[in-house]
Write an enzyme that holds these catalytic residues in place. Structure first.
Site, PDB file in Angstrom:
ATOM      1  N   HIS A 217      16.882 -14.800   9.263  1.00 31.64           N
ATOM      2  CA  HIS A 217      15.738 -13.911   9.396  1.00 31.64           C
ATOM      3  C   HIS A 217      14.672 -14.252   8.353  1.00 31.64           C
ATOM      4  CE1 HIS A 217      17.982 -10.508  11.753  1.00 31.64           C
ATOM      5  NE2 HIS A 217      18.010 -11.679  12.365  1.00 31.64           N
TER       6      HIS A 217
ATOM      7  N   GLU B 191      13.334 -12.543   5.933  1.00 31.72           N
ATOM      8  CA  GLU B 191      13.636 -12.168   4.554  1.00 31.72           C
ATOM      9  C   GLU B 191      14.543 -13.205   3.884  1.00 31.72           C
ATOM     10  OE1 GLU B 191      13.607  -8.237   6.946  1.00 31.72           O
ATOM     11  OE2 GLU B 191      13.939 -10.366   7.302  1.00 31.72           O
TER      12      GLU B 191
ATOM     13  N   THR C   4       4.346 -17.762  47.573  1.00 30.74           N
ATOM     14  CA  THR C   4       3.857 -18.696  46.557  1.00 30.74           C
ATOM     15  C   THR C   4       4.858 -19.829  46.368  1.00 30.74           C
ATOM     16  OG1 THR C   4       2.610 -16.984  45.400  1.00 30.74           O
ATOM     17  CG2 THR C   4       3.209 -18.938  44.125  1.00 30.74           C
TER      18      THR C   4
ATOM     19  N   ASP D   5       3.097 -23.228  47.536  1.00 32.33           N
ATOM     20  CA  ASP D   5       2.652 -24.005  46.373  1.00 32.33           C
ATOM     21  C   ASP D   5       3.743 -24.915  45.821  1.00 32.33           C
ATOM     22  OD1 ASP D   5       0.319 -22.678  46.644  1.00 32.33           O
ATOM     23  OD2 ASP D   5       0.423 -21.553  44.759  1.00 32.33           O
TER      24      ASP D   5
ATOM     25  N   THR E 184       3.067 -10.011  45.763  1.00 30.64           N
ATOM     26  CA  THR E 184       3.911  -9.733  44.604  1.00 30.64           C
ATOM     27  C   THR E 184       3.109  -9.084  43.486  1.00 30.64           C
ATOM     28  OG1 THR E 184       5.311 -11.617  45.178  1.00 30.64           O
ATOM     29  CG2 THR E 184       5.502 -10.759  42.939  1.00 30.64           C
TER      30      THR E 184
END
Length: 348
Positions: free
Chosen positions: A51, A53, A199, A203, A289
């Site tokens: 992390h 820190e 799509t 596409d 959509t």
């Protein structure tokens, strides 16, 4: 701007370097200050790694300087053991004097417990420094934990006369090359991208990151009756792909067919994605959509490229109500970004 705000701005700058790499963890930067000087800094670089820190403390050459220092971090330090030990104990063990935070962590595993643990150890804790900016930085994280669903971005390109495709569903190259490159950058920053059946069929998109550097998002496709050809790019199994349908559940290499009930289909998708810890996704079409998400009120941000091209007839862009928050020119295209009127409220 106050001194605390200046150091918090630096935390934000550091945190942004983790964009596209740390989800489902938040974007976090950390700065360690002693006697008015930055003696260490770090950020969360990738999911599962140290992390912010931990990295900031590790960067301090003389660890004795940590005692009595002030630590700035844009999100409340964790107080539980996950993939890494709790950051609160690290700060307590090094006897820091003060911790300055932008936002508390709304993850139920933390949710104020980190700040409380620091305070109980005698460390002064200040919260709410540039809180609005801190929440904006981690809006995906906060949406996921507070609304219990992913952050949803709708994106499309439209002509000057507001068509997003020709009548035969051909929609390629409405926007210019630079605009399309930006879309690849956006894909690298989100956990997943989603398209509808038409799509995918017309596409044949790949939905990967090719004109930018970064990870590929998970590909999501809605194909209720499994009518799409398995020869489409989406099903080449090169990238993890999830196909939501009404007929069957099957698992293949990098491809999951997920059967959902027709009733509440959209929310069932969000429930599944929440379970999979997918914190954000971008819907890239098509009109049906996109309209489905808009009508259900399930969106957080809409990004629209407007091109000077004219189709005169075709499939119209969806209508919506939103607040324009940003606008810029990309050569001859215009990019406008909208947000919903309702926003997540700060945790207090």
């Amino acid at each position: 701007m106050s001194v605390d705000e200046l150091y918090m701005q630096r935390c934000f700058e550091l945190a942004r370097q983790g964009v596209g790499m740390v989800s489902p963890n938040p974007r976090v930067g950390c700065v360690v200050v002693q006697d008015g000087k930055i003696i260490g800094e770090g950020y969360h670089q990738r999911y599962g790694a140290s992390h912010a820190e931990v990295n900031a403390v590790a960067s301090v050459q003389d660890k004795s300087q940590l005692a009595g220092s002030t630590v700035y971090v844009n999100l409340e330090p964790c107080s539980h053991t996950g993939k890494t030990p709790p950051c609160t104990e690290l700060l307590i063990n090094h006897r820091v004097k003060k911790v300055v935070l932008s936002t508390l962590d709304s993850n139920p595993l933390v949710n104020g417990a980190g700040a409380k643990r620091l305070a109980e150890a005698g460390i002064e804790v200040i919260t709410g420094v540039l809180e609005k900016d801190g929440r904006s930085l981690n809006t995906r994280f906060f949406t996921f934990h507070e609304k219990e669903r992913p952050y949803i971005i709708l994106k499309w390109a439209q002509t000057a006369d507001r068509f997003i495709a020709r009548s035969n569903y051909e929609s390629r190259w409405i926007s210019n090359g630079f605009s399309r490159q930006i879309v690849h950058q956006w894909r690298s920053e989100e956990d997943a991208v989603l398209v509808g059946t038409k799509t995918a069929a017309h596409d044949n998109p790949t939905l990967t990151v090719r004109d930018w550097t970064g990870r590929n998002p998970v590909r999501l496709v809605i194909d209720r009756f499994l009518r799409l050809s398995d020869k489409l790019n989406l099903f080449d199994q090169s990238v993890r792909t999830i196909c939501f349908n009404l007929l069957k559940h099957e698992e293949h290499q990098n491809l999951s067919l997920i059967r959902l009930d027709e009733k509440d289909f959209l929310n069932s998708i969000l429930e599944y994605l929440k379970k999979e810890k997918i914190q954000s996704f971008m819907v890239e079409g098509g009109s049906i959509t996109l309209s489905m998400f808009i009508e259900a009120g399930l969106w957080d941000e809409i990004r629209v490229f407007s091109s000077p091209r004219v189709f005169h007839t075709g499939i119209e862009a969806p209508g919506f109500k939103g607040v324009l928050t940003a606008e810029e020119k990309i050569q001859d295209d215009s990019l406008r970004i909208y947000r919903k009127v309702t926003e997540l409220k700060p945790n207090h």
